[in-house]
Write an enzyme that holds these catalytic residues in place. Structure first.
Site, PDB file in Angstrom:
ATOM      1  N   ASN A 137     -16.489  -1.895  26.267  1.00 55.21           N
ATOM      2  CA  ASN A 137     -15.287  -1.303  25.665  1.00 55.21           C
ATOM      3  C   ASN A 137     -14.090  -1.930  26.369  1.00 55.21           C
ATOM      4  O   ASN A 137     -13.818  -1.613  27.520  1.00 55.21           O
ATOM      5  CB  ASN A 137     -15.323   0.216  25.871  1.00 55.21           C
ATOM      6  CG  ASN A 137     -14.012   0.881  25.499  1.00 55.21           C
ATOM      7  OD1 ASN A 137     -13.163   0.280  24.846  1.00 55.21           O
ATOM      8  ND2 ASN A 137     -13.846   2.135  25.917  1.00 55.21           N
ATOM      9  N   TRP A 138     -13.417  -2.828  25.651  1.00 52.68           N
ATOM     10  CA  TRP A 138     -12.310  -3.556  26.284  1.00 52.68           C
ATOM     11  C   TRP A 138     -11.035  -2.724  26.395  1.00 52.68           C
ATOM     12  O   TRP A 138     -10.062  -3.155  27.016  1.00 52.68           O
ATOM     13  CB  TRP A 138     -12.034  -4.854  25.492  1.00 52.68           C
ATOM     14  CG  TRP A 138     -12.911  -5.978  25.947  1.00 52.68           C
ATOM     15  CD1 TRP A 138     -14.062  -5.883  26.685  1.00 52.68           C
ATOM     16  CD2 TRP A 138     -12.699  -7.382  25.709  1.00 52.68           C
ATOM     17  NE1 TRP A 138     -14.585  -7.138  26.920  1.00 52.68           N
ATOM     18  CE2 TRP A 138     -13.770  -8.074  26.334  1.00 52.68           C
ATOM     19  CE3 TRP A 138     -11.728  -8.106  25.033  1.00 52.68           C
ATOM     20  CZ2 TRP A 138     -13.877  -9.460  26.295  1.00 52.68           C
ATOM     21  CZ3 TRP A 138     -11.842  -9.490  25.002  1.00 52.68           C
ATOM     22  CH2 TRP A 138     -12.901 -10.155  25.629  1.00 52.68           C
ATOM     23  N   LYS A 139     -11.005  -1.547  25.757  1.00 53.87           N
ATOM     24  CA  LYS A 139      -9.794  -0.712  25.777  1.00 53.87           C
ATOM     25  C   LYS A 139      -8.590  -1.575  25.352  1.00 53.87           C
ATOM     26  O   LYS A 139      -8.749  -2.442  24.498  1.00 53.87           O
ATOM     27  CB  LYS A 139      -9.609  -0.061  27.147  1.00 53.87           C
ATOM     28  CG  LYS A 139     -10.901   0.638  27.591  1.00 53.87           C
ATOM     29  CD  LYS A 139     -10.739   1.544  28.757  1.00 53.87           C
ATOM     30  CE  LYS A 139     -12.089   2.180  29.091  1.00 53.87           C
ATOM     31  NZ  LYS A 139     -12.027   3.213  30.085  1.00 53.87           N
ATOM     32  N   HIS A 172     -13.758   8.638  21.972  1.00 51.11           N
ATOM     33  CA  HIS A 172     -13.688   8.237  23.377  1.00 51.11           C
ATOM     34  C   HIS A 172     -12.780   9.203  24.130  1.00 51.11           C
ATOM     35  O   HIS A 172     -11.787   9.706  23.595  1.00 51.11           O
ATOM     36  CB  HIS A 172     -13.161   6.798  23.510  1.00 51.11           C
ATOM     37  CG  HIS A 172     -13.246   6.296  24.910  1.00 51.11           C
ATOM     38  ND1 HIS A 172     -12.257   6.532  25.832  1.00 51.11           N
ATOM     39  CD2 HIS A 172     -14.228   5.625  25.558  1.00 51.11           C
ATOM     40  CE1 HIS A 172     -12.638   6.004  26.988  1.00 51.11           C
ATOM     41  NE2 HIS A 172     -13.815   5.446  26.850  1.00 51.11           N
ATOM     42  N   GLU A 209     -10.451   8.775  26.137  1.00 47.05           N
ATOM     43  CA  GLU A 209      -9.005   8.470  26.130  1.00 47.05           C
ATOM     44  C   GLU A 209      -8.379   8.823  24.782  1.00 47.05           C
ATOM     45  O   GLU A 209      -7.204   9.196  24.727  1.00 47.05           O
ATOM     46  CB  GLU A 209      -8.791   6.995  26.507  1.00 47.05           C
ATOM     47  CG  GLU A 209      -9.019   6.799  28.004  1.00 47.05           C
ATOM     48  CD  GLU A 209      -9.695   5.492  28.392  1.00 47.05           C
ATOM     49  OE1 GLU A 209      -9.642   4.526  27.618  1.00 47.05           O
ATOM     50  OE2 GLU A 209     -10.283   5.444  29.492  1.00 47.05           O
ATOM     51  N   GLU A 248     -20.235  10.352  28.390  1.00 52.52           N
ATOM     52  CA  GLU A 248     -19.287   9.829  29.364  1.00 52.52           C
ATOM     53  C   GLU A 248     -18.622  10.993  30.096  1.00 52.52           C
ATOM     54  O   GLU A 248     -17.742  11.661  29.534  1.00 52.52           O
ATOM     55  CB  GLU A 248     -18.217   8.987  28.666  1.00 52.52           C
ATOM     56  CG  GLU A 248     -18.780   7.756  27.995  1.00 52.52           C
ATOM     57  CD  GLU A 248     -17.732   6.652  27.878  1.00 52.52           C
ATOM     58  OE1 GLU A 248     -18.013   5.548  28.353  1.00 52.52           O
ATOM     59  OE2 GLU A 248     -16.648   6.909  27.346  1.00 52.52           O
ATOM     60  N   GLY A 308     -13.437   5.002  34.815  1.00 53.47           N
ATOM     61  CA  GLY A 308     -12.429   4.168  35.463  1.00 53.47           C
ATOM     62  C   GLY A 308     -12.103   4.606  36.878  1.00 53.47           C
ATOM     63  O   GLY A 308     -11.172   4.096  37.491  1.00 53.47           O
ATOM     64  N   SER A 340     -17.886   4.037  34.898  1.00 54.03           N
ATOM     65  CA  SER A 340     -18.037   3.296  36.149  1.00 54.03           C
ATOM     66  C   SER A 340     -19.392   2.598  36.281  1.00 54.03           C
ATOM     67  O   SER A 340     -19.948   2.521  37.380  1.00 54.03           O
ATOM     68  CB  SER A 340     -17.770   4.212  37.350  1.00 54.03           C
ATOM     69  OG  SER A 340     -16.441   4.712  37.281  1.00 54.03           O
ATOM     70  N   GLY A 396     -16.703  -0.022  30.539  1.00 51.56           N
ATOM     71  CA  GLY A 396     -15.286  -0.320  30.373  1.00 51.56           C
ATOM     72  C   GLY A 396     -14.889  -1.525  31.207  1.00 51.56           C
ATOM     73  O   GLY A 396     -15.107  -2.672  30.832  1.00 51.56           O
ATOM     74  N   GLY A 397     -14.315  -1.261  32.366  1.00 52.24           N
ATOM     75  CA  GLY A 397     -13.737  -2.310  33.217  1.00 52.24           C
ATOM     76  C   GLY A 397     -14.666  -3.497  33.458  1.00 52.24           C
ATOM     77  O   GLY A 397     -14.218  -4.654  33.433  1.00 52.24           O
TER      78      GLY A 397
HETATM   79  P1  PGA Z   1     -15.279   2.411  32.915  1.00 50.67           P
HETATM   80  O1  PGA Z   1     -14.983   2.940  31.427  1.00 50.67           O
HETATM   81  O2  PGA Z   1     -16.599   1.667  32.822  1.00 50.67           O
HETATM   82  O3  PGA Z   1     -14.146   1.511  33.241  1.00 50.67           O
HETATM   83  O4  PGA Z   1     -15.394   3.620  33.779  1.00 50.67           O
HETATM   84  C1  PGA Z   1     -16.019   3.425  30.618  1.00 50.67           C
HETATM   85  C2  PGA Z   1     -15.459   3.812  29.269  1.00 50.67           C
HETATM   86  O5  PGA Z   1     -14.333   4.332  29.214  1.00 50.67           O
HETATM   87  O6  PGA Z   1     -16.135   3.613  28.234  1.00 50.67           O
END
Ligand code: PGA
Length: 234
Positions: free
Chosen positions: A7-9, A85, A87, A154, A160, A196, A217-218
Site C-alpha cells: 500500500n503506497w499510500k 483502510h 486512514e 490492521e 506506521g 509495521s 505500507g512503508g
Molecule cells: P505500515 O502500514 O506497514 O507502514 O505500518 C500498513 C498499512 O497502513 O497498510
C-alpha cells in the site's frame, strides 16, 4: 502460497512504479503480489504483480467532484481495491456502512476488495478489540458476496508506528475473523495482517495460523525492502 500486498499510500510516482515493476519481474515466487497505488498511477499490472487502488467512491457515477468510481479504477487496469483502510476511516470518515457500499461497487466492477478492519488504541485500551474486529467484519462485507474478497486485519495503533501486536494477539484476531467469516458462509476467505510488517518479521507473522498474507505500507515503497518480504515465505 501467500498474498503480499503493498500500500503506497500518498507516495511514489509513475516512474517509480515502473521501476518497481521491473525490479519485481524477476523475483522467484509463487506468492500473489499486489501493489495498491494512488489513482494517478493506476495501470495494468504484469504476470508477476497485480495493481490495486487504495479507495473508491461508494457511488456509481455523477456529481461527486473529486471522487473516482470503481468502474474508472477497473477501466485503468486495477484488479484490487483497498476499502476501509484505517486512514480512510480516520481522515475521510469511512464507517463500516460506507466501506460495505464501496466493497459492493468494487465487486460489481469485477475487482477484489481488500476490506480492512482493526481497533484503535482507545478501543484496545477499553478492551474492545475483539468486538470492533467482529463488527468490522460483519458490517463491512456486502451481503450475498458471490466472488472472492480479501480481509485485512490492521491494528490501527500499530500502523506506521513500528509497533506490532504479539504473535498471540495476531493469532487471536485472525482466529476470530476466520470463525466469523465461516459463520457468514465465507470460509476460506484470505485474511491478511497489516501494520509495521517488514523483512525481519514477515516470515514469523505469516507462520501464525489463519494469516494468509500481509498488507505492507512503508516497507513496500522500495524494492530493497519489499522483495525480502515477498521472498520470506514460499
Ligand atoms: P505500515 O502500514 O506497514 O507502514 O505500518 C500498513 C498499512 O497502513 O497498510
Amino acid at each position: 502460497m501467500k498474498i503480499i500486498a503493498g500500500n503506497w499510500k500518498m507516495n511514489g510516482s509513475r516512474t517509480g512504479l515502473n521501476a518497481m515493476l521491473c525490479d519485481l519481474e524477476n523475483v522467484d515466487t509463487k506468492n500473489t503480489v499486489i501493489l495498491c497505488v494512488p489513482y494517478t498511477m493506476l495501470r495494468a499490472g504484469n504476470a508477476r504483480v497485480a495493481i490495486g487502488a487504495q479507495d473508491v467512491s461508494q457511488h456509481t457515477h455523477g456529481a461527486y467532484t473529486g471522487s473516482v468510481s470503481a468502474q474508472m479504477v477497473a477501466d485503468a487496469g486495477a484488479k484490487y481495491v483497498i476499502v476501509g483502510h484505517s486512514e480512510c476511516r480516520q481522515y475521510n470518515g469511512d464507517t463500516n456502512s460506507t466501506v460495505r457500499q464501496k466493497a459492493a461497487q468494487v465487486l460489481a466492477n469485477g475487482m477484489i476488495p481488500i476490506i480492512c478492519v482493526g481497533e484503535t488504541m482507545d478501543e484496545k485500551q477499553a478492551g474492545k478489540t475483539m468486538a470492533v474486529i467482529e463488527s468490522g467484519v460483519r458490517e463491512s462485507i456486502p451481503s450475498d458476496v458471490g466472488t472472492p474478497i480479501i480481509i485485512a486485519y490492521e491494528p490501527r495503533w500499530a500502523i506506521g508506528a513500528g509497533l506490532t501486536p504479539t504473535a498471540d494477539e495476531i493469532a487471536g484476531a485472525h482466529t476470530l475473523i476466520a470463525n466469523t467469516l465461516s459463520e457468514m458462509g465465507l470460509a476460506g476467505t484470505p485474511v491478511l495482517y497489516g501494520a509495521s510488517v517488514k523483512g525481519s518479521n514477515a516470515a514469523e507473522i505469516m507462520s501464525i495460523p489463519n494469516v494468509d498474507g500481509v498488507l505492507v505500507g512503508g516497507a513496500s515503497l522500495k524494492s530493497d525492502d519489499f522483495i525480502p518480504i515477498i521472498t520470506s515465505v514460499k
